[in-house]
Design a protein around this motif. Structure first.
Motif, PDB file in Angstrom:
ATOM      1  N   ARG A   1       0.789  -1.198  -0.003  1.00 38.28           N
ATOM      2  CA  ARG A   1       0.163  -0.139   0.197  1.00 38.28           C
ATOM      3  C   ARG A   1       0.957   1.375   0.101  1.00 38.28           C
ATOM      4  O   ARG A   1       0.376   2.226  -0.885  1.00 38.28           O
TER       5      ARG A   1
ATOM      6  N   LEU B   1       2.328   1.929  -3.500  1.00 37.34           N
ATOM      7  CA  LEU B   1       1.507   2.567  -4.468  1.00 37.34           C
ATOM      8  C   LEU B   1       1.133   3.982  -4.070  1.00 37.34           C
ATOM      9  O   LEU B   1       0.542   4.695  -4.698  1.00 37.34           O
TER      10      LEU B   1
ATOM     11  N   THR C   1      -0.893   3.658  -8.555  1.00 36.53           N
ATOM     12  CA  THR C   1      -1.606   2.343  -8.811  1.00 36.53           C
ATOM     13  C   THR C   1      -1.445   1.908 -10.351  1.00 36.53           C
ATOM     14  O   THR C   1      -2.227   2.670 -11.028  1.00 36.53           O
TER      15      THR C   1
ATOM     16  N   GLN D   1      -2.791   0.885 -13.797  1.00 31.43           N
ATOM     17  CA  GLN D   1      -4.060   0.588 -14.251  1.00 31.43           C
ATOM     18  C   GLN D   1      -4.142  -0.373 -15.397  1.00 31.43           C
ATOM     19  O   GLN D   1      -5.104  -0.922 -15.660  1.00 31.43           O
TER      20      GLN D   1
ATOM     21  N   HIS E   1       6.929   0.676 -13.518  1.00 25.49           N
ATOM     22  CA  HIS E   1       7.452   0.265 -12.201  1.00 25.49           C
ATOM     23  C   HIS E   1       8.448  -0.810 -12.198  1.00 25.49           C
ATOM     24  O   HIS E   1       8.524  -1.406 -13.541  1.00 25.49           O
TER      25      HIS E   1
ATOM     26  N   VAL F   1       6.508  -4.049  -7.646  1.00 26.82           N
ATOM     27  CA  VAL F   1       5.548  -4.907  -8.187  1.00 26.82           C
ATOM     28  C   VAL F   1       5.904  -6.330  -8.209  1.00 26.82           C
ATOM     29  O   VAL F   1       7.069  -6.585  -9.041  1.00 26.82           O
TER      30      VAL F   1
ATOM     31  N   ILE G   1      -2.839  -5.965  -7.490  1.00 29.20           N
ATOM     32  CA  ILE G   1      -2.990  -4.768  -8.668  1.00 29.20           C
ATOM     33  C   ILE G   1      -3.437  -5.489 -10.109  1.00 29.20           C
ATOM     34  O   ILE G   1      -3.161  -6.815  -9.995  1.00 29.20           O
TER      35      ILE G   1
END
Length: 307
Positions: A174, A177, A182, A184, A192, A241, A258
């Protein structure tokens, strides 16, 4: 080579203890015998076999080549005795003794081990020997009693149960992000750092395929680790990620999924054990524990999805 008579079981038992600890004194302590009594039995065994079983050194005893051969045989004998003893006790409806459980490093470390307190609370006299490795141990040859694997076991004479399906998915902390936004879609993912298993590490093939798919979208891999625990730790600490199995996430609320449309194909999780342990009460107790934990896991999963 002369054969050891059937009367020499005590000598073999004493030899095994000495070979196991590498010391006459320590073996004597274990067997409640004096060092001289242990030494006499070893000499008598060497004479019966007409072979030297140990090299004597100031630091202790080292097995000779002949000693190694005999030690392999006594290890097998002791293992069979332990199994027989446990099965005798099982037949008396008592649930105690050792269960040798093998599974992958990730599942054993991150899912199974944290749940074992519930098993020990119910059966405090059980002892679990948890063998975590990617190599598939040979259950019919009794390298382990129970296996939990991410693939249906192919060995014969096994009872196998499909426990659940897992999926490889994308996760980030969290905090990460909040700082980096975040993603999409795949286009966003390019900015990332991706953390995943090393391509040459033993891993779930569905996970390897997912990583290959991500790389076709020019997603850059920033860190590879040869186990999922390392990937998880990097993700938890905000490195980027990560590609991780979904069974981890209930225990790590600081990590969130995600790109919910991105996941691997189904990865079946199987529990297997040898046919000869079908009536073992301690194996039954372990299997019931795993089954109950899977049911609880699924309930929490459904509750989280409904939130």
């Amino acid at each position: 080579m002369p054969k050891v008579s059937h009367m020499d079981w005590d000598k073999l038992r004493i030899f095994h203890a000495v070979a196991d600890v590498g010391s006459l004194t320590h073996a004597g302590d274990q067997l409640h015998l004096s060092q001289s009594a242990v030494s006499r039995q070893i000499r008598a065994l060497e004479e019966a076999l007409d072979s030297t079983l140990f090299h004597r050194h100031a630091r202790g005893l080292i097995l000779t080549e002949q000693g190694e051969l005999l030690f392999e045989a006594t290890k097998d004998m002791m293992k069979r005795l332990d199994t027989a003893t446990a099965r005798i006790h099982d037949s008396e409806e008592e649930i105690f003794g050792e269960i040798r459980v093998t599974t992958t490093n990730a599942f054993g470390t991150l899912w199974l081990a944290p749940r074992l307190p519930q098993l020990y609370e119910k059966y405090p006299d059980l002892k679990i020997d948890l063998m975590l490795e990617e190599r598939v141990l040979d259950l019919p040859m009794r390298e382990a009693d129970v296996a939990i694997r991410m693939k249906e076991p192919s060995q014969a004479d096994l009872i196998r149960k499909r426990l659940m399906d897992v999926h490889m998915r994308l996760y980030a902390s969290r905090e990460y992000l909040e700082q980096h936004g975040t993603p999409q879609d795949f286009k966003d993912l390019k900015s990332h750092r991706l953390i995943c298993q090393s391509p040459n590490a033993h891993q779930i093939s569905a996970g390897a395929r997912l990583i290959r798919d991500l790389m076709t979208h020019n997603v850059q891999v920033g860190l590879t680790v040869n186990n999922y625990y390392g990937v998880l730790q990097a993700v938890r600490h905000g490195l980027g990620v990560g590609v991780l199995p979904d069974y981890l996430m209930q225990d790590y609320p600081e990590v969130v999924r995600i790109l919910p449309d991105v996941q691997s194909s189904d990865v079946p999780v199987y529990l297997a054990y040898p046919e000869e342990l079908r009536h073992s009460k301690r194996i039954e107790a372990f299997n019931d524990f795993v089954k109950d934990e899977i049911i609880a896991h699924r309930k929490r999963e459904r509750a989280q999805a409904a939130e």
